[in-house]
Design a protein around this motif. Structure first.
Motif, PDB file in Angstrom:
ATOM      1  N   ASN A  58      -0.229   7.904 -12.286  1.00 39.37           N
ATOM      2  CA  ASN A  58       0.556   7.478 -13.450  1.00 39.37           C
ATOM      3  C   ASN A  58       0.098   6.117 -13.963  1.00 39.37           C
ATOM      4  O   ASN A  58       0.693   5.565 -14.867  1.00 39.37           O
ATOM      5  CB  ASN A  58       2.042   7.416 -13.093  1.00 39.37           C
ATOM      6  N   ALA A  59      -0.898   5.608 -13.331  1.00 42.85           N
ATOM      7  CA  ALA A  59      -1.453   4.316 -13.784  1.00 42.85           C
ATOM      8  C   ALA A  59      -2.900   4.247 -13.335  1.00 42.85           C
ATOM      9  O   ALA A  59      -3.270   4.852 -12.316  1.00 42.85           O
ATOM     10  CB  ALA A  59      -0.657   3.174 -13.190  1.00 42.85           C
ATOM     11  N   ASP A  60      -3.667   3.537 -14.088  1.00 43.47           N
ATOM     12  CA  ASP A  60      -5.070   3.392 -13.717  1.00 43.47           C
ATOM     13  C   ASP A  60      -5.408   1.910 -13.811  1.00 43.47           C
ATOM     14  O   ASP A  60      -5.526   1.367 -14.899  1.00 43.47           O
ATOM     15  CB  ASP A  60      -5.915   4.225 -14.707  1.00 43.47           C
ATOM     16  N   CYS A  61      -5.530   1.273 -12.652  1.00 44.43           N
ATOM     17  CA  CYS A  61      -5.766  -0.177 -12.706  1.00 44.43           C
ATOM     18  C   CYS A  61      -6.754  -0.637 -11.655  1.00 44.43           C
ATOM     19  O   CYS A  61      -6.934   0.010 -10.632  1.00 44.43           O
ATOM     20  CB  CYS A  61      -4.496  -0.981 -12.491  1.00 44.43           C
ATOM     21  N   ASN A  62      -7.279  -1.773 -11.969  1.00 43.55           N
ATOM     22  CA  ASN A  62      -8.124  -2.450 -11.003  1.00 43.55           C
ATOM     23  C   ASN A  62      -7.280  -3.461 -10.217  1.00 43.55           C
ATOM     24  O   ASN A  62      -6.352  -4.054 -10.760  1.00 43.55           O
ATOM     25  CB  ASN A  62      -9.238  -3.194 -11.717  1.00 43.55           C
ATOM     26  N   VAL A  63      -7.690  -3.634  -9.015  1.00 39.51           N
ATOM     27  CA  VAL A  63      -6.985  -4.577  -8.150  1.00 39.51           C
ATOM     28  C   VAL A  63      -8.014  -5.519  -7.570  1.00 39.51           C
ATOM     29  O   VAL A  63      -9.124  -5.098  -7.227  1.00 39.51           O
ATOM     30  CB  VAL A  63      -6.237  -3.804  -7.033  1.00 39.51           C
ATOM     31  N   PHE A  64      -7.661  -6.823  -7.471  1.00 38.11           N
ATOM     32  CA  PHE A  64      -8.560  -7.786  -6.874  1.00 38.11           C
ATOM     33  C   PHE A  64      -8.149  -7.981  -5.420  1.00 38.11           C
ATOM     34  O   PHE A  64      -7.082  -8.493  -5.128  1.00 38.11           O
ATOM     35  CB  PHE A  64      -8.498  -9.127  -7.637  1.00 38.11           C
ATOM     36  N   GLY A  65      -9.019  -7.492  -4.503  1.00 40.20           N
ATOM     37  CA  GLY A  65      -8.660  -7.606  -3.097  1.00 40.20           C
ATOM     38  C   GLY A  65      -9.731  -7.037  -2.219  1.00 40.20           C
ATOM     39  O   GLY A  65     -10.843  -6.745  -2.658  1.00 40.20           O
ATOM     40  N   ASP A  66      -9.364  -6.883  -0.931  1.00 40.84           N
ATOM     41  CA  ASP A  66     -10.296  -6.321   0.048  1.00 40.84           C
ATOM     42  C   ASP A  66     -10.112  -4.821   0.009  1.00 40.84           C
ATOM     43  O   ASP A  66      -9.092  -4.283   0.491  1.00 40.84           O
ATOM     44  CB  ASP A  66      -9.986  -6.893   1.436  1.00 40.84           C
ATOM     45  N   LYS A  67     -11.079  -4.155  -0.527  1.00 39.14           N
ATOM     46  CA  LYS A  67     -10.963  -2.719  -0.765  1.00 39.14           C
ATOM     47  C   LYS A  67     -10.735  -1.974   0.540  1.00 39.14           C
ATOM     48  O   LYS A  67      -9.866  -1.107   0.645  1.00 39.14           O
ATOM     49  CB  LYS A  67     -12.244  -2.222  -1.464  1.00 39.14           C
ATOM     50  N   ASP A  68     -11.557  -2.334   1.608  1.00 41.75           N
ATOM     51  CA  ASP A  68     -11.445  -1.634   2.887  1.00 41.75           C
ATOM     52  C   ASP A  68     -10.043  -1.816   3.494  1.00 41.75           C
ATOM     53  O   ASP A  68      -9.467  -0.880   4.052  1.00 41.75           O
ATOM     54  CB  ASP A  68     -12.500  -2.163   3.868  1.00 41.75           C
ATOM     55  N   ARG A  69      -9.522  -3.061   3.384  1.00 45.98           N
ATOM     56  CA  ARG A  69      -8.210  -3.340   4.013  1.00 45.98           C
ATOM     57  C   ARG A  69      -7.103  -2.593   3.265  1.00 45.98           C
ATOM     58  O   ARG A  69      -6.191  -2.062   3.905  1.00 45.98           O
ATOM     59  CB  ARG A  69      -7.904  -4.851   3.982  1.00 45.98           C
ATOM     60  N   ILE A  70      -7.203  -2.527   1.921  1.00 47.21           N
ATOM     61  CA  ILE A  70      -6.185  -1.789   1.160  1.00 47.21           C
ATOM     62  C   ILE A  70      -6.296  -0.307   1.509  1.00 47.21           C
ATOM     63  O   ILE A  70      -5.291   0.382   1.723  1.00 47.21           O
ATOM     64  CB  ILE A  70      -6.363  -1.996  -0.377  1.00 47.21           C
TER      65      ILE A  70
END
Ligand code: ADP
Length: 774
Positions: A653-665
């Motif tokens: 329902n949403a398409d967004c980028n996130v700034f973070g540690d991809k592996d940890r998320i």
């Protein structure tokens, strides 16, 4: 002398004080008594003299009667007169005898000089026929002489004789009158009888009559009004009147008329003379009666004086003794009161009845007592902390009063300081984040702070004494009591851990530290202690223990499994090498696949443990980058979908980028998905929803329809090692650290993670992250 008198006892002083007046009283009393005795003696003498006079008078009277009869016999020589004479003589003798019997010096040998010595001879001569002249001459001379002896007493100013003074004088005058009247009547009788020598007789009697008259005049002058009245009565109404009238008439005419013949005259004049005598004797008796009365009165007065003296002496003695006793008693009472006051008693009673020096001494002691009491009450009140007690020093020199005021001020200051420090202690104790308690020297609780009351939810009164024990867990009581008793006995500090009931009835672990407390003087006053709620720590420790057990188990299981399969593979390999036995490729694949799975599992476990250690040491590093959350989620779900039969439905329902540690998320999402699968064995649909609750954030929720989580556990599941306890949960393997690591990762990304769940219905885990700006 002064010192000697001071040193004397009070009784001796009082005795001295009363002894002199007493001696004076005795002396005066004896004087009065002596005077009374003298008066009585004097009166006795007078009475004796009067009696003597009366007896002389009686003798004169007897001689006058004898003279009358002897004269009559000498003249007439008749038997009648002789008989009367004979009758009278013993009476006369008796009167003489009476006088003789008196042992009175004034009457010594009176018969010698009053011619009575010749009475016997004269009587004989008369009996022998001697003339009447001789008879009258002898008796008259004797009577005159006896009359001279009849000088009763020197009356004059004699006050004792004053009451009888007149009667004494007048009876003497009457006696003289009777004597002279006797002479006149005898001579008149002689003339009337003999009818001879009338004029000669009158001449010789004229002088006698004059003397008679002069005596009458004296009587009238000296007689008392009563005697005078009596005499006048005699003079006018008895034989004395015709006797006197006839004598007066004869001397007037100087001749005898024929009014009376000799016998008539003898009779009437005899009666007249007898009237006078009888009157004289009456007076004499009256005198005697009065004197006797006076004497009796004096005797009575003397006795009365004696009685009065004795009574006065007894009274003085009794009063003196009683007064001494009372004074001594009063002083003793005051002394006792003073001693009591000296010994510190208050409320000492003194009876202040007399308005004198003792009374005022008593008042002074009462005042001292009252002041003492006031001081004691004030000091007591001050001692009890009542500094508003009204108290003023009695004067500016009142050392004690001023000292009490000073003491009051100092005590007030000290008390205020103590109160202040107490209040400070209370504030510190109440605001301290620990529970504080105190006991007295008998182990009874006498203080708990607000923290304690907040924890237990009970009232202070409930906790006092042994009340607090109700809160202790029954299983911990005897252990704790033993430790406390021992420490208390040895007066040393101790530490204890036990469970205690909180206001919500949950037993919480407390850590208690107690120490003995002492007063400033070093006196043991009980114990003081603190209790800290270590329940969480305790639970955490337990969880840690459980985790270690679980971790060892979880690590051992895959290793055992790998070892088993490796051995199978080795056996197959050896069989092939030695015996050239054919091996089953399926079996090799299955074994290798299982080994791979177990290695993945081991790897995951070890990664989790590593992460935990990194988090603990703050070394969890994040490789921050902007990435597509939707892609990460799709990739992760694809990986997971291969390993599970659960259908994972994705809702983008949403398409967004996130700034973070991809592996940890990705690790977080994997954990949520693994849990969703693990805890919903029977249902096989899992929904993953990506949505934006707000512009700047994106949320990812993982919904399962599994066992769900109870409300009370929902917050705790994010804590390390926390695993929901329950039958069903025990069957699911796990360390209880997955959600803790997930929560740490999300929070490190400034995001949040929550759970919504209902027991047996399923759970929704949602994490929210800030949306990347590019
Ligand atoms: P574990 O390794 O024990 O699963 P986690 O930290 O991942 O450790 O989870 C903590 C606890 O939370 C679990 O032991 C479990 O009781 C509960 N839990 C987590 N996810 C779910 C879920 N989806 N449904 C029910 N209970 C869950």
């Amino acid at each position: 002398m002064n010192n000697f008198f001071r040193r004397l006892s009070l009784t001796s002083k009082l005795l001295l004080l009363t002894l002199f007046p007493l001696a004076l009283i005795i002396y005066l009393a004896l004087e009065v008594y002596n005077e009374k005795s003298n008066k009585v003696q004097l009166l006795e003498g007078y009475i004796d003299r009067i009696t003597e006079s009366a007896e002389i008078s009686d003798l004169i009277n007897a001689l006058q009667i004898e003279r009358r009869h002897s004269f009559a016999y000498g003249l007439k020589k008749d038997i009648d007169s002789h008989a009367r004479m004979e009758v009278q003589r013993p009476a006369t003798d008796l009167a003489i005898q009476k006088l003789e019997q008196r042992k009175d010096s004034t009457l010594k040998d009176f018969k010698d000089y009053t011619f009575l010595k010749n009475l016997g001879n004269i009587r004989k001569a008369i009996d022998g026929g001697a003339s009447h002249d001789m008879a009258i001459q002898y008796y008259t001379t004797t009577i005159f002489r006896l009359n001279t002896l009849n000088i009763i007493v020197p009356v004059g100013n004699n006050r004792y004789l004053k009451p009888v003074f007149n009667d004494l004088i007048t009876q003497k005058v009457l006696s003289e009158m009777a004597t002279y009247l006797g002479i006149i009547r005898a001579n008149f009788y002689n003339v009337l009888y003999t009818k001879q020598n009338m004029t000669g007789t009158l001449y010789s009697l004229a002088g006698v009559n004059e003397i008679y008259k002069s005596y009458e005049t004296e009587f009238l002058a000296k007689a008392s009004p009563a005697s005078l009245a009596e005499y006048k009565n005699l003079r006018n109404n008895t034989a004395l009147k015709p006797t006197n009238d006839y004598i007066n008439k004869v001397f007037q005419k100087f001749s005898f008329d024929s009014l009376y013949d000799a016998e008539d005259w003898w009779k009437i004049s005899g009666e007249g003379t007898d009237q006078l005598k009888s009157f004289q004797q009456d007076l004499m008796r009256r005198v005697q009666t009065t004197m006797n009365k006076e004497y009796k009165n004096e005797i009575l007065s003397k006795d009365l004086t004696l009685v009065l003296i004795i009574t006065a002496l007894v009274l003085v003695f009794v009063i003196m003794t009683y007064t001494t006793h009372i004074i001594t008693q009063m002083l003793r009472g005051l002394n006792e009161a003073a001693q009591k006051i000296a010994a510190g008693f208050t409320g000492v009673q003194t009876e202040n009845v007399s308005h004198d020096v003792i009374g005022s001494l008593g008042e002074s002691i009462s005042k001292i007592n009252a002041n003492n009491k006031k001081l004691a009450e004030a000091a007591d009140a001050i001692g009890k902390g009542n500094f508003n007690v009204p108290f003023e020093p009695r004067s500016k020199d009142d050392v004690l009063g001023n000292a009490i005021i000073k003491m009051k001020d100092n005590l007030r200051r000290f008390t205020m300081e103590i109160e202040k420090s107490k209040e400070q202690f209370r504030q510190v104790a109440d605001n301290a984040p620990v529970m504080i308690w105190m006991t007295d020297e008998n182990k009874l609780c006498n203080f708990v702070n607000k923290g304690w009351l907040k924890f237990t939810g009970r009232k202070k009164e409930q906790e006092m004494g042994y009340g607090w024990i109700e809160g202790m867990h029954p299983d911990d009581y005897s252990r704790c009591a033993e430790v406390f008793e021992e420490a208390f006995f040895e007066r040393r500090g101790y530490s204890l851990e036990y469970r205690f009931r909180r206001e919500d009835d949950e037993y919480r672990w407390l850590s208690e530290t107690g120490a003995p407390r002492y007063s400033a003087e070093g006196k043991f006053e009980g114990y003081i202690g603190t209790c800290v709620d270590i329940h969480e720590m305790k639970v955490h420790e337990k969880r840690k223990d459980d985790f270690i057990k679980m971790a060892s188990h979880e690590l051992k299981t895959p290793v055992t499994s790998i070892k088993g399969y490796v051995q199978i593979l080795l056996t197959m390999f050896n069989d092939y090498n030695k015996n050239k036995e054919e091996f089953s490729p399926v079996a090799i694949q299955t074994s290798l696949s299982t080994i791979d799975k177990q290695i993945v599992k081991l790897n995951r476990l070890m990664s989790e443990l590593l992460d935990l250690s990194r988090i603990d040491s703050g070394k969890l590093e994040l490789k921050m980058q902007s990435f597509s959350l939707n892609n990460l989620i799709t990739e992760t779900i694809e990986d997971v979908q291969h390993t599970t039969k659960h259908e994972i439905i994705i809702k983008n329902n949403a398409d967004c980028n996130v700034f973070g540690d991809k592996d940890r998320i990705g690790q977080v999402l994997l954990n949520l998905l693994t849990n969703a699968i693990k805890y919903s064995l029977k249902t096989n649909s899992i929904e993953v929803n990506i949505y934006q609750p707000a512009k700047n954030c994106v949320s990812v929720s993982v919904t399962d329809h599994g066992i769900g989580i109870e409300k009370k556990d929902q917050e705790k599941i994010f804590e390390r090692f926390y695993r929901v306890e329950g039958k069903s949960e025990q069957t699911y393997p796990g360390f209880g650290i997955g959600l803790f690591i997930a929560s740490e990762i999300i929070h490190r990304h400034d995001g949040s993670i929550i759970v919504q769940s209902e027991k047996n219905k399923g759970s929704v885990f949602t994490f929210t992250l800030p949306v990347s700006s590019n």
